[in-house]
Design a protein around this motif. Structure first.
Motif, PDB file in Angstrom:
ATOM      1  N   ALA A 160       0.835  -1.209   0.000  1.00  0.00           N
ATOM      2  CA  ALA A 160       0.000   0.000   0.000  1.00  0.00           C
ATOM      3  C   ALA A 160       0.868   1.258   0.000  1.00  0.00           C
ATOM      4  CB  ALA A 160      -0.929  -0.009   1.208  1.00  0.00           C
ATOM      5  N   LEU A 161       1.939   1.238   0.781  1.00  0.00           N
ATOM      6  CA  LEU A 161       2.856   2.382   0.819  1.00  0.00           C
ATOM      7  C   LEU A 161       3.468   2.637  -0.554  1.00  0.00           C
ATOM      8  CD1 LEU A 161       4.569   4.522   2.331  1.00  0.00           C
ATOM      9  CD2 LEU A 161       6.207   2.682   2.778  1.00  0.00           C
ATOM     10  N   LEU A 162       3.935   1.593  -1.202  1.00  0.00           N
ATOM     11  CA  LEU A 162       4.568   1.752  -2.514  1.00  0.00           C
ATOM     12  C   LEU A 162       3.566   2.220  -3.567  1.00  0.00           C
ATOM     13  CD1 LEU A 162       6.995  -1.301  -2.541  1.00  0.00           C
ATOM     14  CD2 LEU A 162       7.513   1.097  -2.032  1.00  0.00           C
ATOM     15  N   ARG A 163       2.335   1.718  -3.506  1.00  0.00           N
ATOM     16  CA  ARG A 163       1.301   2.180  -4.443  1.00  0.00           C
ATOM     17  C   ARG A 163       1.028   3.664  -4.254  1.00  0.00           C
ATOM     18  NH1 ARG A 163      -1.226  -2.460  -3.156  1.00  0.00           N
ATOM     19  NH2 ARG A 163      -2.620  -1.412  -1.702  1.00  0.00           N
ATOM     20  N   ARG A 164       0.893   4.091  -2.995  1.00  0.00           N
ATOM     21  CA  ARG A 164       0.641   5.518  -2.727  1.00  0.00           C
ATOM     22  C   ARG A 164       1.812   6.367  -3.209  1.00  0.00           C
ATOM     23  NH1 ARG A 164      -0.814   3.529   2.350  1.00  0.00           N
ATOM     24  NH2 ARG A 164       1.072   4.411   3.266  1.00  0.00           N
ATOM     25  N   ALA A 165       3.023   5.921  -2.948  1.00  0.00           N
ATOM     26  CA  ALA A 165       4.207   6.694  -3.341  1.00  0.00           C
ATOM     27  C   ALA A 165       4.356   6.740  -4.860  1.00  0.00           C
ATOM     28  CB  ALA A 165       5.467   6.095  -2.707  1.00  0.00           C
ATOM     29  N   ARG A 166       3.923   5.692  -5.538  1.00  0.00           N
ATOM     30  CA  ARG A 166       4.014   5.660  -7.006  1.00  0.00           C
ATOM     31  C   ARG A 166       3.091   6.688  -7.619  1.00  0.00           C
ATOM     32  NH1 ARG A 166       1.240   2.523 -10.775  1.00  0.00           N
ATOM     33  NH2 ARG A 166       0.427   1.088  -9.197  1.00  0.00           N
ATOM     34  N   GLY A 167       1.945   6.925  -6.972  1.00  0.00           N
ATOM     35  CA  GLY A 167       1.000   7.920  -7.463  1.00  0.00           C
ATOM     36  C   GLY A 167       0.509   7.596  -8.853  1.00  0.00           C
ATOM     37  N   ALA A 168       0.571   8.590  -9.747  1.00  0.00           N
ATOM     38  CA  ALA A 168       0.063   8.433 -11.108  1.00  0.00           C
ATOM     39  C   ALA A 168       1.091   7.815 -12.055  1.00  0.00           C
ATOM     40  CB  ALA A 168      -0.383   9.789 -11.651  1.00  0.00           C
ATOM     41  N   ARG A 169       2.315   7.648 -11.586  1.00  0.00           N
ATOM     42  CA  ARG A 169       3.337   7.045 -12.456  1.00  0.00           C
ATOM     43  C   ARG A 169       2.980   5.594 -12.738  1.00  0.00           C
ATOM     44  NH1 ARG A 169       9.182   8.201 -10.189  1.00  0.00           N
ATOM     45  NH2 ARG A 169       9.711   7.165 -12.132  1.00  0.00           N
ATOM     46  N   SER A 170       3.312   5.153 -13.927  1.00  0.00           N
ATOM     47  CA  SER A 170       2.958   3.782 -14.292  1.00  0.00           C
ATOM     48  C   SER A 170       3.857   2.784 -13.576  1.00  0.00           C
ATOM     49  CB  SER A 170       3.077   3.575 -15.807  1.00  0.00           C
ATOM     50  OG  SER A 170       4.418   3.410 -16.183  1.00  0.00           O
ATOM     51  N   MET A 171       3.278   1.628 -13.344  1.00  0.00           N
ATOM     52  CA  MET A 171       4.022   0.545 -12.719  1.00  0.00           C
ATOM     53  C   MET A 171       5.227   0.163 -13.579  1.00  0.00           C
ATOM     54  SD  MET A 171       2.488  -3.083 -11.424  1.00  0.00           S
ATOM     55  CE  MET A 171       1.280  -2.309 -10.376  1.00  0.00           C
ATOM     56  N   LEU A 172       5.052   0.183 -14.884  1.00  0.00           N
ATOM     57  CA  LEU A 172       6.134  -0.167 -15.802  1.00  0.00           C
ATOM     58  C   LEU A 172       7.304   0.805 -15.652  1.00  0.00           C
ATOM     59  CD1 LEU A 172       7.256  -1.890 -18.108  1.00  0.00           C
ATOM     60  CD2 LEU A 172       6.068  -0.363 -19.701  1.00  0.00           C
ATOM     61  N   ASP A 173       7.020   2.108 -15.600  1.00  0.00           N
ATOM     62  CA  ASP A 173       8.091   3.100 -15.462  1.00  0.00           C
ATOM     63  C   ASP A 173       8.861   2.908 -14.157  1.00  0.00           C
ATOM     64  OD1 ASP A 173       7.503   4.290 -17.880  1.00  0.00           O
ATOM     65  OD2 ASP A 173       6.288   5.898 -16.990  1.00  0.00           O
ATOM     66  N   ILE A 174       8.143   2.710 -13.071  1.00  0.00           N
ATOM     67  CA  ILE A 174       8.793   2.531 -11.769  1.00  0.00           C
ATOM     68  C   ILE A 174       9.638   1.268 -11.776  1.00  0.00           C
ATOM     69  CG2 ILE A 174       8.413   2.140  -9.302  1.00  0.00           C
ATOM     70  CD1 ILE A 174       7.779   4.999 -10.241  1.00  0.00           C
ATOM     71  N   ALA A 175       9.077   0.180 -12.269  1.00  0.00           N
ATOM     72  CA  ALA A 175       9.800  -1.094 -12.284  1.00  0.00           C
ATOM     73  C   ALA A 175      11.081  -0.988 -13.106  1.00  0.00           C
ATOM     74  CB  ALA A 175       8.900  -2.197 -12.835  1.00  0.00           C
ATOM     75  N   LEU A 176      10.965  -0.413 -14.297  1.00  0.00           N
ATOM     76  CA  LEU A 176      12.160  -0.291 -15.149  1.00  0.00           C
ATOM     77  C   LEU A 176      13.213   0.602 -14.510  1.00  0.00           C
ATOM     78  CD1 LEU A 176      10.535  -0.077 -18.691  1.00  0.00           C
ATOM     79  CD2 LEU A 176      11.664  -2.041 -17.626  1.00  0.00           C
ATOM     80  N   ASP A 177      12.785   1.727 -13.912  1.00  0.00           N
ATOM     81  CA  ASP A 177      13.733   2.626 -13.263  1.00  0.00           C
ATOM     82  C   ASP A 177      14.397   1.969 -12.057  1.00  0.00           C
ATOM     83  OD1 ASP A 177      13.138   4.547 -15.147  1.00  0.00           O
ATOM     84  OD2 ASP A 177      11.892   5.769 -13.804  1.00  0.00           O
ATOM     85  N   ALA A 178      13.675   1.080 -11.381  1.00  0.00           N
ATOM     86  CA  ALA A 178      14.214   0.404 -10.197  1.00  0.00           C
ATOM     87  C   ALA A 178      15.009  -0.848 -10.555  1.00  0.00           C
ATOM     88  CB  ALA A 178      13.082   0.033  -9.245  1.00  0.00           C
ATOM     89  N   GLY A 179      14.908  -1.275 -11.805  1.00  0.00           N
ATOM     90  CA  GLY A 179      15.639  -2.472 -12.221  1.00  0.00           C
ATOM     91  C   GLY A 179      14.989  -3.769 -11.770  1.00  0.00           C
ATOM     92  N   VAL A 180      13.663  -3.737 -11.606  1.00  0.00           N
ATOM     93  CA  VAL A 180      12.929  -4.960 -11.266  1.00  0.00           C
ATOM     94  C   VAL A 180      11.882  -5.200 -12.342  1.00  0.00           C
ATOM     95  CG1 VAL A 180      13.278  -4.642  -8.779  1.00  0.00           C
ATOM     96  CG2 VAL A 180      11.187  -3.793  -9.828  1.00  0.00           C
ATOM     97  N   SER A 181      11.369  -6.393 -12.371  1.00  0.00           N
ATOM     98  CA  SER A 181      10.341  -6.673 -13.380  1.00  0.00           C
ATOM     99  C   SER A 181       9.012  -6.052 -12.948  1.00  0.00           C
ATOM    100  CB  SER A 181      10.168  -8.183 -13.568  1.00  0.00           C
ATOM    101  OG  SER A 181       9.467  -8.736 -12.479  1.00  0.00           O
ATOM    102  N   PRO A 182       8.204  -5.643 -13.920  1.00  0.00           N
ATOM    103  CA  PRO A 182       6.875  -5.124 -13.584  1.00  0.00           C
ATOM    104  C   PRO A 182       6.044  -6.138 -12.795  1.00  0.00           C
ATOM    105  CG  PRO A 182       7.393  -4.619 -15.853  1.00  0.00           C
ATOM    106  CD  PRO A 182       8.479  -5.541 -15.346  1.00  0.00           C
ATOM    107  N   GLU A 183       6.225  -7.417 -13.089  1.00  0.00           N
ATOM    108  CA  GLU A 183       5.486  -8.468 -12.379  1.00  0.00           C
ATOM    109  C   GLU A 183       5.897  -8.508 -10.901  1.00  0.00           C
ATOM    110  OE1 GLU A 183       2.765 -11.610 -11.807  1.00  0.00           O
ATOM    111  OE2 GLU A 183       2.934 -10.002 -13.255  1.00  0.00           O
ATOM    112  N   THR A 184       7.181  -8.338 -10.641  1.00  0.00           N
ATOM    113  CA  THR A 184       7.650  -8.310  -9.254  1.00  0.00           C
ATOM    114  C   THR A 184       7.042  -7.123  -8.515  1.00  0.00           C
ATOM    115  OG1 THR A 184       9.712  -9.441  -9.770  1.00  0.00           O
ATOM    116  CG2 THR A 184       9.697  -8.067  -7.779  1.00  0.00           C
ATOM    117  N   LEU A 185       7.069  -5.952  -9.132  1.00  0.00           N
ATOM    118  CA  LEU A 185       6.486  -4.767  -8.507  1.00  0.00           C
ATOM    119  C   LEU A 185       4.990  -4.967  -8.272  1.00  0.00           C
ATOM    120  CD1 LEU A 185       6.676  -1.935  -7.395  1.00  0.00           C
ATOM    121  CD2 LEU A 185       6.462  -1.071  -9.738  1.00  0.00           C
ATOM    122  N   ARG A 186       4.304  -5.529  -9.234  1.00  0.00           N
ATOM    123  CA  ARG A 186       2.865  -5.781  -9.088  1.00  0.00           C
ATOM    124  C   ARG A 186       2.595  -6.692  -7.899  1.00  0.00           C
ATOM    125  NH1 ARG A 186      -0.983  -9.364 -10.193  1.00  0.00           N
ATOM    126  NH2 ARG A 186       0.417 -10.899 -11.081  1.00  0.00           N
TER     127      ARG A 186
END
Length: 100
Positions: free
Chosen positions: A19-45
């Motif tokens: 929940a914390l990470l979702r709130r902090a991500r805000g309107a940014r896409s999960m794909l953008d955050i995952a790629l910038d963090a170097g993790v897979s979008p599936e892992t972030l999801r």
């Protein structure tokens, strides 16, 4: 190797982290955050949904940096409130090495 089931406290902590990470991500896409963090979008999801209740520290550190959270803020969120849960006697067996 057999994985032991998560405790109620671990599951709740994973849900708070997600929940914390979702709130902090805000309107940014999960794909953008995952790629910038170097993790897979599936892992972030899975982390955001609480399905991975105990992600690796480097994974959380990378995501937290990308979304602008300090690790202190992450720790404060996931460590409180530590609800005392009472497990029935013998509910969680001690970790033992299993024979192959």
């Amino acid at each position: 190797m057999v994985r032991l089931p998560l405790t109620v406290a671990e599951v709740e902590r994973g849900a708070r982290l997600g929940a914390l990470l979702r709130r902090a991500r805000g309107a940014r896409s999960m794909l953008d955050i995952a790629l910038d963090a170097g993790v897979s979008p599936e892992t972030l999801r899975k982390i955001e949904l609480g399905r991975v209740a105990t992600p690796a520290f480097p994974t959380i550190a990378a995501i937290a940096e990308v979304v602008g959270l300090s690790l202190d803020a992450v720790w404060a969120e996931i460590s409180e409130p530590e609800r005392e849960t009472v497990e029935p006697a013998g509910a969680r067996a001690p970790r033992e090495r299993l024979a192959s």
